[in-house]
Design an enzyme around this catalytic site. Sequence first.
Site, short mmCIF file in Angstrom:
data_model
loop_
_atom_site.label_atom_id
_atom_site.label_comp_id
_atom_site.label_asym_id
_atom_site.label_seq_id
_atom_site.Cartn_x
_atom_site.Cartn_y
_atom_site.Cartn_z
N TYR A 27 34.52 37.14 17.26
CA TYR A 27 35.32 38.19 16.59
C TYR A 27 35.45 39.44 17.47
CZ TYR A 27 35.34 35.14 12.58
OH TYR A 27 35.55 34.05 11.78
N ASP A 42 44.43 40.33 11.04
CA ASP A 42 44.95 41.37 11.94
C ASP A 42 45.58 42.50 11.09
OD1 ASP A 42 47.63 39.10 12.41
OD2 ASP A 42 47.88 41.07 11.47
N HIS A 77 41.67 37.19 3.11
CA HIS A 77 40.62 36.62 3.97
C HIS A 77 39.88 37.70 4.77
CE1 HIS A 77 42.73 32.41 4.06
NE2 HIS A 77 42.15 32.67 2.92
N CYS A 113 23.33 49.45 9.86
CA CYS A 113 24.29 49.84 8.81
C CYS A 113 24.18 51.34 8.54
CB CYS A 113 24.00 49.08 7.52
SG CYS A 113 24.97 49.69 6.13
N LEU A 138 57.99 27.68 10.83
CA LEU A 138 58.56 27.06 12.04
C LEU A 138 58.87 25.58 11.77
CD1 LEU A 138 59.15 27.89 15.00
CD2 LEU A 138 56.89 26.99 15.61
N ALA A 176 59.71 33.06 12.90
CA ALA A 176 59.65 34.10 11.86
C ALA A 176 60.52 35.30 12.21
CB ALA A 176 58.20 34.53 11.67
N1 APR Z 1 57.32 31.50 13.20
C1 APR Z 1 57.09 30.92 11.97
N2 APR Z 1 56.06 30.05 11.73
C2 APR Z 1 55.28 29.73 12.78
C3 APR Z 1 55.48 30.27 14.09
C4 APR Z 1 56.56 31.19 14.27
N3 APR Z 1 56.82 31.74 15.45
N4 APR Z 1 54.53 29.74 14.93
C5 APR Z 1 53.79 28.89 14.17
N5 APR Z 1 54.24 28.89 12.88
C6 APR Z 1 53.70 28.14 11.75
C7 APR Z 1 53.19 26.76 12.11
O1 APR Z 1 54.23 25.81 12.01
C8 APR Z 1 52.11 26.52 11.05
O2 APR Z 1 52.66 25.89 9.91
O3 APR Z 1 52.57 28.84 11.28
C9 APR Z 1 51.64 27.93 10.69
C10 APR Z 1 50.24 28.31 11.17
O4 APR Z 1 49.33 27.47 10.52
P1 APR Z 1 47.75 27.65 10.74
O5 APR Z 1 47.45 27.76 12.16
O6 APR Z 1 47.11 26.57 9.95
O7 APR Z 1 47.43 29.08 10.12
P2 APR Z 1 47.29 29.51 8.58
O8 APR Z 1 48.12 28.65 7.69
O9 APR Z 1 47.49 30.96 8.51
O10 APR Z 1 45.73 29.19 8.31
C11 APR Z 1 45.21 29.49 7.03
O11 APR Z 1 43.01 28.91 7.75
O12 APR Z 1 41.70 28.91 9.55
C12 APR Z 1 41.85 29.48 8.34
O13 APR Z 1 41.21 31.60 7.50
C13 APR Z 1 42.06 30.98 8.42
O14 APR Z 1 43.69 32.35 7.30
C14 APR Z 1 43.52 31.15 8.00
C15 APR Z 1 43.76 29.93 7.14
#
Ligand code: APR
Length: 240
Positions: free
Chosen positions: A55, A95, A110, A137, A205, A222
Site C-alpha cells: 500500500y 484512490d 472499500h 496512533c 470496456l 471510460a
Molecule cells: N474503461 C472502461 N472499463 C475498463 C477500462 C477502461 N479504460 N479498462 C479496464 N476496464 C474494465 C475491465 O474490462 C474490467 O471489467 O474495468 C474492469 C476492472 O475489473 P477489476 O480489475 O476486477 O476491478 P474491480 O471490478 O474494480 O474490482 C472490484 O475487487 O480486488 C478487489 O477491492 C478490490 O475494489 C476491488 C474489487
Amino acid sequence: MSKPSIVILTGAGISKESGLDTFRCAGGLWQQVSLEDVATPEGFQRNPALVHEFYNARRAQLRSPEIQPNEAHRALARLEQEFPGTVLLVTQNIDNLHERAGSQSLIHMHGELLKAECEACGAVLPWDGDLSEADVCPSCQGAGLLRPRVVWFGEMPLEMPRIFHALEQCDLFISVGTSGNVYPAAGFVDHVQRCGQGDTVELNLEPSEGASLFDEKRYGPATSIVPAFVEEILSGSYRL
Ligand code: APR
C-alpha cells in the site's frame, strides 16, 4: 413529486486511463501480487511489513503528478453538479481521483488509500506517507496497530445500509469500469432489479460477469463512453 435520483457504481476500470492498474485485467495487480498476502486480515497478521510495502507503493504512485483524474471522473462530477435531482457515487476504488475531479456525494465502500485506521481505538486518520509497524496512533498512542484504511476480502464494506437504501430508491443505476467479480458490489444490479424500479446501465470496456442483468450496455474506454452518456442524461436525450 420526489426528485429523480441516480446511483453510480465505479471500479478500477475508471482509473485505468489515469495510469492506475486494475486488479483482474492482463498484468493487473492480482497477477503481480497474491491477494491472500496483501488484501486479507490473515495476510496482515502473517506479514504486516509486506502489506505496508504494497500500500505504501500504491500511495506513492497516487501522489505522483502523472496520476490525474480523467474525462470519465470529470464527467461524473459534472453530472452531480448539473443534474436536477440527486446523484450518489459509490466507488470500490481507494484512490482519490473522484474527489479531485470534484465529486462530493461519494461513498468509498472499500476504504481510502490516503487514510489509516487504528486497530485498537478505531481512529481513522488522514495518511499521506508511508505506513509501518513503527508508527504510533496519534489518538491512543498505541504502537504497531495502524493499518491501511482499506476493506479486505472477508471484511464488511462501508456504509452498506445507506447504499442499499439508495439502490432501492433510484431511477437509474449506472455501473462503470467494474468486472462484477466481487460482492456485494457485483450484486447491486440484481438488487435494483429485484427491490427497486430503476433502469440499469453498464458502461465498461467489455461485458462484466453480470452483463446479462443490465437493461442497457455500452462498451468502450471510460473516457469516451462516460462523458457521452452523461451528456445524453443532461441534454434529456436519455429519458429517466
Ligand atoms: N474503461 C472502461 N472499463 C475498463 C477500462 C477502461 N479504460 N479498462 C479496464 N476496464 C474494465 C475491465 O474490462 C474490467 O471489467 O474495468 C474492469 C476492472 O475489473 P477489476 O480489475 O476486477 O476491478 P474491480 O471490478 O474494480 O474490482 C472490484 O475487487 O480486488 C478487489 O477491492 C478490490 O475494489 C476491488 C474489487
